[in-house]
Design a protein around this motif. Structure first.
Motif, PDB file in Angstrom:
ATOM      1  N   LYS A   1       0.734  -0.982  -0.031  1.00 30.77           N
ATOM      2  CA  LYS A   1       0.049  -0.023   0.079  1.00 30.77           C
ATOM      3  C   LYS A   1       0.828   1.232  -0.127  1.00 30.77           C
ATOM      4  N   MET A   2       1.978   1.271   0.623  1.00 30.01           N
ATOM      5  CA  MET A   2       2.848   2.128   0.515  1.00 30.01           C
ATOM      6  C   MET A   2       3.420   2.584  -0.646  1.00 30.01           C
ATOM      7  N   ILE A   3       3.657   1.577  -1.464  1.00 34.53           N
ATOM      8  CA  ILE A   3       4.332   1.660  -2.969  1.00 34.53           C
ATOM      9  C   ILE A   3       3.371   1.983  -3.764  1.00 34.53           C
ATOM     10  N   THR A   4       2.086   1.820  -3.788  1.00 34.87           N
ATOM     11  CA  THR A   4       1.345   2.153  -4.511  1.00 34.87           C
ATOM     12  C   THR A   4       0.365   3.381  -4.354  1.00 34.87           C
ATOM     13  N   GLY A   5       0.609   3.970  -3.122  1.00 34.23           N
ATOM     14  CA  GLY A   5      -0.050   5.095  -2.733  1.00 34.23           C
ATOM     15  C   GLY A   5      -1.460   4.785  -1.945  1.00 34.23           C
ATOM     16  N   GLY A   6      -1.768   3.437  -1.505  1.00 38.40           N
ATOM     17  CA  GLY A   6      -3.053   3.377  -1.091  1.00 38.40           C
ATOM     18  C   GLY A   6      -3.434   2.109  -1.251  1.00 38.40           C
TER      19      GLY A   6
END
Length: 454
Positions: A115-120
């Motif tokens: 989720k951090m990598i994709t922004g959510g």
């Protein structure tokens, strides 16, 4: 009467388990003594290096399979993902397969970092067996078709690798000149996602793979670097998807198929969904292909007879025999020696056996695929390098529901990538440290210099 006929086999395998474990214990004692009185660094550092080397790992697992096949430690081994501070390590093949097949009991842990990598948003590798998991996996299987491998993927890799090797003057830095460029080129030719440059896409995917799967101690410096890389990756891919859609260009690549499905209002195929799924897939592609190719090559170079066999197979165009050499080398040297999960509830490993262990909810459970591939109770003649093993022997990219999504691509690409190099006459390591893998501060091979006769 079948049990009576099987009895000698069972007894022999148990004896082999005993001999393998005792032999590993003796070897570990010997290597520990040698490290204790060795030179360079501290004694603890030398002993740690001996235990964590590929040979050391196999010896540790051989001993554990005999004396403590399911080891439970009241010790926190992973800080990057939530857990209760207890770690279990499974080493026998039956238990490893059992753990990786029981998704309701042993869940994947990657969601917070994905989720951090994709922004959510999560990516299906970090999901449990839910309707959304099924939707996203099904969508991406429609875009990454198995029939693409012999028609698109393998021909590209064969041609690209052959062109690179043909231009070499008798020396090569394998990761920089061959494995990373071919893997990055595949991102362009097949996925339709070249990145702003080969260097940028290699840096992003390598760093984020490291952050997701290898950074078990939550290194704050790596976290900061990963956040910058993830933001840059998202921004570039958003622009790239928007530009492809606006151009109206029709290309038969993974991105093109995703865009067509999105235009047809396929659920789960908005541009944001496409971006998130592609980020997850791209992170898995380049580091896996380049990393495993160099590990296989290095392991073959350490084994003169198998190395000669692989080179002969490459020169003869015997692709099946070449592949058998490469994947047997990876059995000794997989990219990831363990697959980790978190217990979703109080449960049990090896129920009904003496090795049975209770596992508390939120414990980290490490299932060693490396150990599973050397378990004498399931693998014939496990210590020998053999090229006649059935494919089912290998657990190189996980097992079960969360097996690497591109496993079928890996199986085709690795032999095709290495074949032109292995076919070169008198292929050998460069002298000294240049001829050994240099990770350059990362978990992956960044340099490995070889020479051959022009």
């Amino acid at each position: 009467m079948q049990w009576l006929l099987n009895l000698p086999i069972v007894l022999w395998r148990r004896l082999l388990l005993l001999l393998q474990g005792l032999g590993a214990l003796a070897a570990l004692i010997g290597s520990g003594i040698a490290a204790l009185f060795g030179k360079g660094g501290t004694a603890a550092g030398r002993i740690g290096a001996a235990l964590t080397s590929p040979t050391g790992q196999r010896r540790v697992f051989a001993l554990l399979r005999l004396v403590q096949p399911n080891l439970v430690l009241n010790r926190r081994t992973i800080s990057s993902y939530e857990n209760n501070g207890i770690t279990a390590l499974a080493t026998r093949r039956a238990d490893v397969i059992d753990i990786l097949s029981r998704d309701d009991d042993f869940g994947v842990v990657y969601a917070p970092r994905m989720k951090m990598i994709t922004g959510g948003e999560n990516f299906f590798l970090g999901m449990q067996d839910t309707p959304r998991y099924t939707r996203d996996v099904s969508n991406m299987r429609l875009t990454m078709r198995r029939e693409d491998v012999p028609v698109i993927v393998t021909p590209y890799v064969e041609a690209k690798s052959a062109d690179i090797v043909a231009m070499l003057p008798g020396v090569i830095d394998v990761p920089q000149a061959l494995t990373q460029p071919v893997a990055a080129g595949l991102l362009d030719r097949y996925f339709g996602t070249p990145g702003p440059s080969e260097a940028a896409i290699a840096e992003w995917t390598t760093l984020l793979f490291w952050y997701l799967f290898i950074d078990l101690q939550a290194d704050p410096d790596l976290d900061a670097r990963a956040r910058v890389a993830a933001a840059d990756f998202r921004a570039w891919l958003d622009r790239h998807i928007a530009a492809r859609r606006a151009s109206g260009e029709i290309r038969d690549d993974v991105l093109g198929r995703c865009l067509a499905m999105g235009s047809a209002d396929m659920p789960g195929m908005s541009d944001l969904d496409i971006r998130n799924n592609l980020i997850g897939l791209l992170i898995g592609e380049l580091p896996t292909l380049s990393g495993t190719a160099n590990l296989a090559l290095d392991e073959l170079l350490n084994r003169p007879e198998p190395f000669a066999g692989a080179c002969a197979a490459a020169r003869a165009g015997d692709d099946d025999l070449l592949a058998a050499h490469i994947f047997e080398a990876l059995r000794f040297r997989p990219l990831n020696p363990v697959v980790y999960r978190r217990a979703m509830r109080d449960t049990t490993i090896a129920g009904g056996w003496l090795r049975r262990r209770r596992i508390r909810k939120d414990s980290i459970v490490m299932a060693s695929n490396l150990s599973a591939m050397f378990d004498p109770l399931a693998i014939p003649d496990p210590a020998r390098f053999r090229t006649d093993r059935p494919w089912e022997t290998y657990m190189l990219w996980g097992y079960g529901m969360h097996t690497c999504f591109g496993a079928h691509i890996n199986r085709a690409v690795l032999p095709a990538m290495l074949k032109p190099l292995l076919a070169r006459p008198n292929l050998r390591r460069a002298a000294g440290a240049r001829g050994q893998i240099d990770t350059d501060g990362t978990p992956f091979a960044q340099h490995l210099h070889l020479e051959f006769d022009s």
